[in-house]
Design a protein around this motif. Structure first.
Motif, short mmCIF file in Angstrom:
data_model
loop_
_atom_site.label_atom_id
_atom_site.label_comp_id
_atom_site.label_asym_id
_atom_site.label_seq_id
_atom_site.Cartn_x
_atom_site.Cartn_y
_atom_site.Cartn_z
N TYR A 1 -20.55 -60.29 95.70
CA TYR A 1 -21.95 -59.91 95.55
C TYR A 1 -22.55 -59.65 96.93
CZ TYR A 1 -23.04 -64.72 96.93
OH TYR A 1 -23.13 -65.91 97.62
N LEU A 2 -23.66 -58.95 96.94
CA LEU A 2 -24.41 -58.69 98.16
C LEU A 2 -25.73 -59.44 98.07
CD1 LEU A 2 -23.77 -54.84 98.41
CD2 LEU A 2 -22.62 -56.64 99.70
N ASP A 3 -25.96 -60.35 98.99
CA ASP A 3 -27.16 -61.18 98.95
C ASP A 3 -28.34 -60.40 99.54
OD1 ASP A 3 -29.06 -63.12 98.91
OD2 ASP A 3 -28.05 -64.48 100.31
N THR A 4 -29.31 -60.11 98.70
CA THR A 4 -30.52 -59.42 99.16
C THR A 4 -31.75 -60.31 99.01
OG1 THR A 4 -30.77 -58.41 96.97
CG2 THR A 4 -29.60 -57.13 98.63
N SER A 5 -31.53 -61.60 98.79
CA SER A 5 -32.65 -62.53 98.64
C SER A 5 -33.38 -62.69 99.97
CB SER A 5 -32.15 -63.90 98.16
OG SER A 5 -31.28 -64.48 99.12
N THR A 6 -34.65 -63.04 99.90
CA THR A 6 -35.45 -63.17 101.11
C THR A 6 -35.06 -64.37 101.96
OG1 THR A 6 -37.13 -64.38 99.85
CG2 THR A 6 -37.43 -62.00 100.08
N ASN A 7 -34.54 -65.41 101.33
CA ASN A 7 -34.20 -66.63 102.07
C ASN A 7 -32.69 -66.89 102.15
OD1 ASN A 7 -33.86 -67.16 99.39
ND2 ASN A 7 -35.04 -69.06 99.36
N ARG A 8 -31.89 -65.87 101.93
CA ARG A 8 -30.44 -65.98 102.04
C ARG A 8 -29.90 -67.12 101.17
NH1 ARG A 8 -28.57 -63.32 106.86
NH2 ARG A 8 -30.34 -62.44 107.99
N SER A 9 -30.40 -67.20 99.95
CA SER A 9 -30.07 -68.34 99.10
C SER A 9 -29.11 -68.02 97.96
CB SER A 9 -31.36 -68.91 98.49
OG SER A 9 -32.01 -67.93 97.69
N ARG A 10 -28.71 -66.77 97.83
CA ARG A 10 -27.87 -66.41 96.69
C ARG A 10 -26.49 -67.05 96.80
NH1 ARG A 10 -26.87 -60.34 94.13
NH2 ARG A 10 -25.50 -61.02 92.42
N ARG A 11 -25.99 -67.58 95.69
CA ARG A 11 -24.68 -68.22 95.66
C ARG A 11 -23.82 -67.74 94.49
NH1 ARG A 11 -26.29 -68.92 99.80
NH2 ARG A 11 -26.58 -70.81 101.05
N TYR A 12 -24.42 -66.97 93.59
CA TYR A 12 -23.70 -66.57 92.39
C TYR A 12 -23.80 -65.06 92.19
CZ TYR A 12 -24.33 -71.58 91.81
OH TYR A 12 -24.36 -72.92 92.02
N CYS A 13 -22.82 -64.51 91.46
CA CYS A 13 -22.78 -63.07 91.27
C CYS A 13 -23.73 -62.60 90.20
CB CYS A 13 -21.35 -62.63 90.94
SG CYS A 13 -20.77 -63.20 89.30
N SER A 14 -24.16 -63.52 89.31
CA SER A 14 -25.01 -63.12 88.20
C SER A 14 -25.82 -64.31 87.71
CB SER A 14 -24.15 -62.59 87.05
OG SER A 14 -23.32 -63.62 86.53
N ASP A 15 -26.84 -64.04 86.90
CA ASP A 15 -27.64 -65.11 86.30
C ASP A 15 -26.77 -65.96 85.37
OD1 ASP A 15 -29.88 -64.25 87.62
OD2 ASP A 15 -30.64 -63.07 85.93
N ARG A 16 -25.81 -65.32 84.72
CA ARG A 16 -24.93 -66.04 83.80
C ARG A 16 -24.13 -67.11 84.55
NH1 ARG A 16 -20.04 -63.36 80.17
NH2 ARG A 16 -19.34 -65.29 79.19
N CYS A 17 -23.57 -66.74 85.69
CA CYS A 17 -22.79 -67.70 86.47
C CYS A 17 -23.69 -68.78 87.06
CB CYS A 17 -22.02 -66.98 87.58
SG CYS A 17 -20.44 -66.29 87.03
N ALA A 18 -24.90 -68.41 87.47
CA ALA A 18 -25.84 -69.39 88.02
C ALA A 18 -26.19 -70.43 86.97
CB ALA A 18 -27.09 -68.69 88.51
N THR A 19 -26.44 -69.96 85.74
CA THR A 19 -26.77 -70.88 84.64
C THR A 19 -25.58 -71.78 84.33
OG1 THR A 19 -28.30 -69.28 83.67
CG2 THR A 19 -27.46 -71.02 82.23
N ARG A 20 -24.40 -71.20 84.29
CA ARG A 20 -23.19 -71.99 83.99
C ARG A 20 -22.97 -73.06 85.05
NH1 ARG A 20 -17.93 -70.78 85.15
NH2 ARG A 20 -18.47 -68.66 85.76
N ALA A 21 -23.19 -72.71 86.32
CA ALA A 21 -23.00 -73.67 87.41
C ALA A 21 -24.05 -74.78 87.34
CB ALA A 21 -23.08 -72.96 88.75
N ASN A 22 -25.28 -74.42 87.02
CA ASN A 22 -26.34 -75.42 86.92
C ASN A 22 -26.09 -76.39 85.77
OD1 ASN A 22 -27.77 -74.39 89.10
ND2 ASN A 22 -28.96 -72.98 87.84
N VAL A 23 -25.62 -75.86 84.64
CA VAL A 23 -25.31 -76.71 83.50
C VAL A 23 -24.17 -77.67 83.85
CG1 VAL A 23 -24.36 -76.74 81.15
CG2 VAL A 23 -26.16 -75.11 81.76
N ALA A 24 -23.14 -77.15 84.52
CA ALA A 24 -22.00 -77.98 84.92
C ALA A 24 -22.44 -79.08 85.88
CB ALA A 24 -20.93 -77.12 85.55
N ALA A 25 -23.33 -78.72 86.83
CA ALA A 25 -23.82 -79.71 87.79
C ALA A 25 -24.66 -80.78 87.09
CB ALA A 25 -24.65 -79.01 88.87
N TYR A 26 -25.46 -80.36 86.13
CA TYR A 26 -26.29 -81.30 85.37
C TYR A 26 -25.41 -82.28 84.59
CZ TYR A 26 -29.40 -83.02 81.69
OH TYR A 26 -30.09 -83.81 80.82
#
Length: 209
Positions: free
Chosen positions: A154-179
């Protein structure tokens, strides 16, 4: 067409493979042609030979992302420069397809099709687009998804260089796993605390006998 758009070519190609899942979508001429999107003229030049060539370029582009994601920015740049030297671009000023509000050509830089073959043309565009993004935003903006087993680029275009996942789906999956992991640790800690309290109570009872 903005130059930043060309960086999507690199991401698109890299993400045709999921190494951790042993999946590869780049198995046919049709799959290669789909990578070109609206560039129909370039896609028409794709042959069976290009499938292997595209896979080779894909591996080299993934290596750029892996180096950048791992913090070795010098290596990432060296690998990208190697691609740029092997697959030079042919920039042209274009505007015939884009008109402004007054009907005048909206002049912009366009990367011309490579004269030799489809894979060389795609590699040139993808490498140049990635180089443009890297120099514009920094090599730390090239990443690989942190949600196992996905390692999509992925290419991080966030304002604070905070992107860690390629998609919202992966971000949600990672957050659920962490929880779930936190809840599991809390439950284990609570169980250990309960056992410790029971042991202490038993010790006190025995001492009173």
């Amino acid at each position: 067409m903005e130059l930043a758009h060309y960086s999507d070519y690199a991401v698109r190609l890299v993400n045709t493979e999921e190494p951790a899942r042993n999946k590869d979508a780049l198995t046919s001429v049709e799959a290669v042609r789909a990578l070109f999107g609206e560039s129909v003229q370039m896609a028409r030049r794709v042959t069976d030979t290009d499938v292997t060539r595209f896979r080779n370029v894909r591996g080299r582009l993934r290596a750029v992302f892996e180096a950048a994601d791992g913090g070795d920015h010098v290596l990432a740049v060296d690998l990208l420069n190697s691609l740029l030297m092997e697959f030079p671009v042919s920039p042209q000023v274009s505007g015939h397809q884009y008109l402004d509000d007054e009907g005048r050509p909206d002049w912009h830089i366009h990367l011309a099709d490579h004269p030799s073959n489809a894979s060389a043309g795609y590699a040139a565009i993808a490498s140049f687009g990635l180089a443009f993004h890297l120099t514009e935003h920094g090599p730390d903006r090239l990443g690989l998804c942190q949600a196992p087993p996905c390692r999509n680029a992925y290419l991080d275009t966030s304002t604070n260089r905070s992107r860690r996942y390629c998609s919202d789906r992966c971000a949600t999956r990672a957050n659920v796993a962490a929880y779930r992991a936190r809840k599991r640790l809390e439950a284990e800690a609570s169980a250990r605390s309960g056992r410790s309290a029971d042991t202490a109570q038993e010790s006190r009872a025995l001492s009173e006998l």
